[in-house]
Design a protein around this motif. Structure first.
Motif, PDB file in Angstrom:
ATOM      1  N   SER A  58      13.868  38.251-102.707  1.00  0.00           N
ATOM      2  CA  SER A  58      12.811  37.300-102.343  1.00  0.00           C
ATOM      3  C   SER A  58      11.468  37.763-102.908  1.00  0.00           C
ATOM      4  CB  SER A  58      12.725  37.170-100.820  1.00  0.00           C
ATOM      5  OG  SER A  58      13.942  36.665-100.314  1.00  0.00           O
ATOM      6  N   SER A 102      11.789  34.503 -97.465  1.00  0.00           N
ATOM      7  CA  SER A 102      12.943  35.221 -96.915  1.00  0.00           C
ATOM      8  C   SER A 102      14.135  34.286 -96.809  1.00  0.00           C
ATOM      9  CB  SER A 102      12.589  35.762 -95.529  1.00  0.00           C
ATOM     10  OG  SER A 102      13.719  36.333 -94.917  1.00  0.00           O
ATOM     11  N   GLN A 103      15.232  34.669 -97.440  1.00  0.00           N
ATOM     12  CA  GLN A 103      16.449  33.859 -97.321  1.00  0.00           C
ATOM     13  C   GLN A 103      16.828  33.735 -95.849  1.00  0.00           C
ATOM     14  OE1 GLN A 103      20.162  32.616 -96.596  1.00  0.00           O
ATOM     15  NE2 GLN A 103      19.990  34.818 -96.422  1.00  0.00           N
ATOM     16  N   SER A 104      16.987  34.883 -95.196  1.00  0.00           N
ATOM     17  CA  SER A 104      17.509  34.887 -93.822  1.00  0.00           C
ATOM     18  C   SER A 104      16.465  34.476 -92.796  1.00  0.00           C
ATOM     19  CB  SER A 104      17.998  36.294 -93.474  1.00  0.00           C
ATOM     20  OG  SER A 104      16.912  37.211 -93.535  1.00  0.00           O
ATOM     21  N   THR A 107      14.243  39.184 -91.779  1.00  0.00           N
ATOM     22  CA  THR A 107      13.989  40.523 -92.315  1.00  0.00           C
ATOM     23  C   THR A 107      12.872  41.229 -91.537  1.00  0.00           C
ATOM     24  OG1 THR A 107      14.792  39.823 -94.432  1.00  0.00           O
ATOM     25  CG2 THR A 107      13.375  41.763 -94.439  1.00  0.00           C
ATOM     26  N   SER A 155      21.989  38.117-103.165  1.00  0.00           N
ATOM     27  CA  SER A 155      21.356  36.804-103.076  1.00  0.00           C
ATOM     28  C   SER A 155      21.329  36.143-104.453  1.00  0.00           C
ATOM     29  CB  SER A 155      19.941  37.005-102.540  1.00  0.00           C
ATOM     30  OG  SER A 155      19.335  35.762-102.336  1.00  0.00           O
ATOM     31  N   GLU A 241      23.168  46.648-107.062  1.00  0.00           N
ATOM     32  CA  GLU A 241      23.623  46.484-105.678  1.00  0.00           C
ATOM     33  C   GLU A 241      25.118  46.207-105.556  1.00  0.00           C
ATOM     34  OE1 GLU A 241      21.807  42.281-104.446  1.00  0.00           O
ATOM     35  OE2 GLU A 241      22.102  43.450-102.646  1.00  0.00           O
TER      36      GLU A 241
HETATM   37  O1  M6R Z   1      16.667  37.539 -96.183  1.00  0.00           O
HETATM   38  P1  M6R Z   1      15.618  38.090 -97.114  1.00  0.00           P
HETATM   39  O2  M6R Z   1      15.373  37.223 -98.290  1.00  0.00           O
HETATM   40  O3  M6R Z   1      14.333  38.396 -96.400  1.00  0.00           O
HETATM   41  O4  M6R Z   1      16.222  39.437 -97.645  1.00  0.00           O
HETATM   42  C1  M6R Z   1      15.479  40.280 -98.470  1.00  0.00           C
HETATM   43  C2  M6R Z   1      16.355  41.311 -99.124  1.00  0.00           C
HETATM   44  O5  M6R Z   1      16.978  42.126 -98.167  1.00  0.00           O
HETATM   45  C3  M6R Z   1      17.421  40.658-100.000  1.00  0.00           C
HETATM   46  O6  M6R Z   1      16.874  39.791-100.950  1.00  0.00           O
HETATM   47  C4  M6R Z   1      18.241  41.729-100.737  1.00  0.00           C
HETATM   48  O7  M6R Z   1      17.441  42.377-101.670  1.00  0.00           O
HETATM   49  C5  M6R Z   1      19.471  41.098-101.393  1.00  0.00           C
HETATM   50  N1  M6R Z   1      20.656  41.749-100.946  1.00  0.00           N
HETATM   51  C6  M6R Z   1      19.428  41.140-102.885  1.00  0.00           C
HETATM   52  O8  M6R Z   1      20.544  40.542-103.451  1.00  0.00           O
END
Ligand code: M6R
Length: 357
Positions: A58, A102-104, A107, A155, A241
């Motif tokens: 992100s 943030s995807q989730s 975080t 991601s 990763e």
């Molecule tokens: O849910 P988020 O976008 O906040 O997460 C951030 C990182 O933990 C996430 O993008 C992580 O770097 C991924 N596993 C990358 O593929």
């Protein structure tokens, strides 16, 4: 469910053109204009500086977003890694807005910053893939990335959806500041989705690249300039990763300031070239590393390609190239992990949602 796919990651990579098309329908109104809440519009119109806060992938989307915003709107943007923000608190402008990507939406590092800036009364906009998530509930405003559930730890579709939403937000912000854009964003996003599809259908070619460049190596470098540098950072993160190959992304111009010392016979270097203005410099970087024995895979874009380039991505608007240039890098990481027998969807030591600081 995975359906016919062996891994969620592959399914989610394939879903990206659909995710972009879905965003077009979600953010375009009946008369073809951008549809965004009025209160977000007002906040974006008034602000004198945007602070983007995020982690991992992100954060990389945030870097792309900064360039988009500054090119389109003239509003200055800073991008900060959430876990570092509170130690190195930047001097804030008089009317800042914070964008949490943030995807989730869960975080902990990002939430830590949100809690702090809310104490000072600053406004926050959450850009998340999970409606009702903590970050979206605790922010003043929310924008949804509509990519659908992302299950693989790596991601993929969330990243491209974040970039597309940032492009929509930046274009809307420009319009509300009286700046005339000389391109049709939704049309260009549709073309980018088509180009993504073309690359997704070239999996065999990517498998060949992985075989040729990454089958025996323990490390890999990604180089690029301008926005291609940011995409290289994301390509390196994906590769390390899930395949555990030590990967580093860096700006082509930085080679001579240190990293070139690591290049030896057979070192894989993945070079990206989508921006016409850096063509000469990136091609000379490629010559420099090849002269030291590097095994270079050059991924270029139609219009600035050379017949010897290993992969040519279809032409797309220069602001939107990351949406497409990341696809081969995601697939390279996927096949590299697969060949090494790694657990693609659940890499060791990692969690999908990082809820500890
Ligand atoms: O849910 P988020 O976008 O906040 O997460 C951030 C990182 O933990 C996430 O993008 C992580 O770097 C991924 N596993 C990358 O593929």
């Amino acid at each position: 469910e995975k359906g016919p796919y062996p891994h969620y990651m592959l399914k989610e990579i394939d879903e990206q053109p659909f995710a972009i098309r879905k965003l077009i329908t979600k953010y375009q109104n009946d008369i073809g204009e951008i549809a965004i809440d009025e209160d977000i519009r007002e906040a974006m119109k008034e602000t004198d500086r945007i602070y983007i806060i995020a982690c991992g992938t992100s954060y990389h989307a945030g870097l792309v977003g900064k360039q988009l915003f500054e090119r389109i709107t003239n509003v200055p943007v800073e991008v900060h890694i959430a876990s570092e923000f509170l130690y190195n608190r930047p001097l804030l402008s008089s009317n800042p807005i914070f964008i949490f990507i943030s995807q989730s939406g869960e975080t902990a590092d990002s939430r830590g910053v949100l809690v702090e800036i809310k104490k000072s009364g600053f406004r926050a906009l959450a850009l998340t893939n999970v409606p009702g998530s903590t970050l979206s509930r605790e922010s003043d405003y929310t924008l949804n990335t509509y990519a659908g559930p992302e299950i693989a730890v790596a991601s993929t579709k969330a990243y491209t959806a974040q970039i597309a939403v940032l492009a929509i937000l930046a274009s809307d912000c420009a319009r509300n500041r009286g700046i005339q854009l000389n391109f049709d964003l939704f049309l260009e996003l549709g073309l980018a989705a088509n180009a993504m599809e073309i690359l997704i259908n070239k999996k065999e070619k990517i498998e060949e690249i992985v075989w040729k460049y990454l089958s025996v190596s323990r490390n890999c470098f990604f180089i690029g300039r301008s926005v291609d540098y940011y995409v290289g950072l994301e390509g390196a993160l994906k590769l390390k990763e899930i395949s555990y190959i030590q990967a580093e992304g860096f700006a082509g111009g930085e080679l001579k300031h240190g990293t070139i010392a690591l290049i030896e016979d057979g070192t894989p270097v993945i070079a990206l070239l989508t921006q016409p203005q850096v063509k000469g410099n990136i091609r000379s970087n490629v010559q420099e590393v090849m002269a030291r024995g590097a095994n270079v895979c050059l991924i270029s874009m139609e219009g600035i390609e050379d017949k010897n380039d290993q992969l040519v991505i279809p032409y797309i608007h220069e602001y939107l190239t990351p949406l497409v240039s990341i696809i081969p890098l995601q697939l390279i990481a996927y096949y590299a992990a697969l060949y090494r027998g790694c657990d693609v969807d659940k890499p060791r030591n990692l969690a999908k949602s990082v809820t500890v600081e």
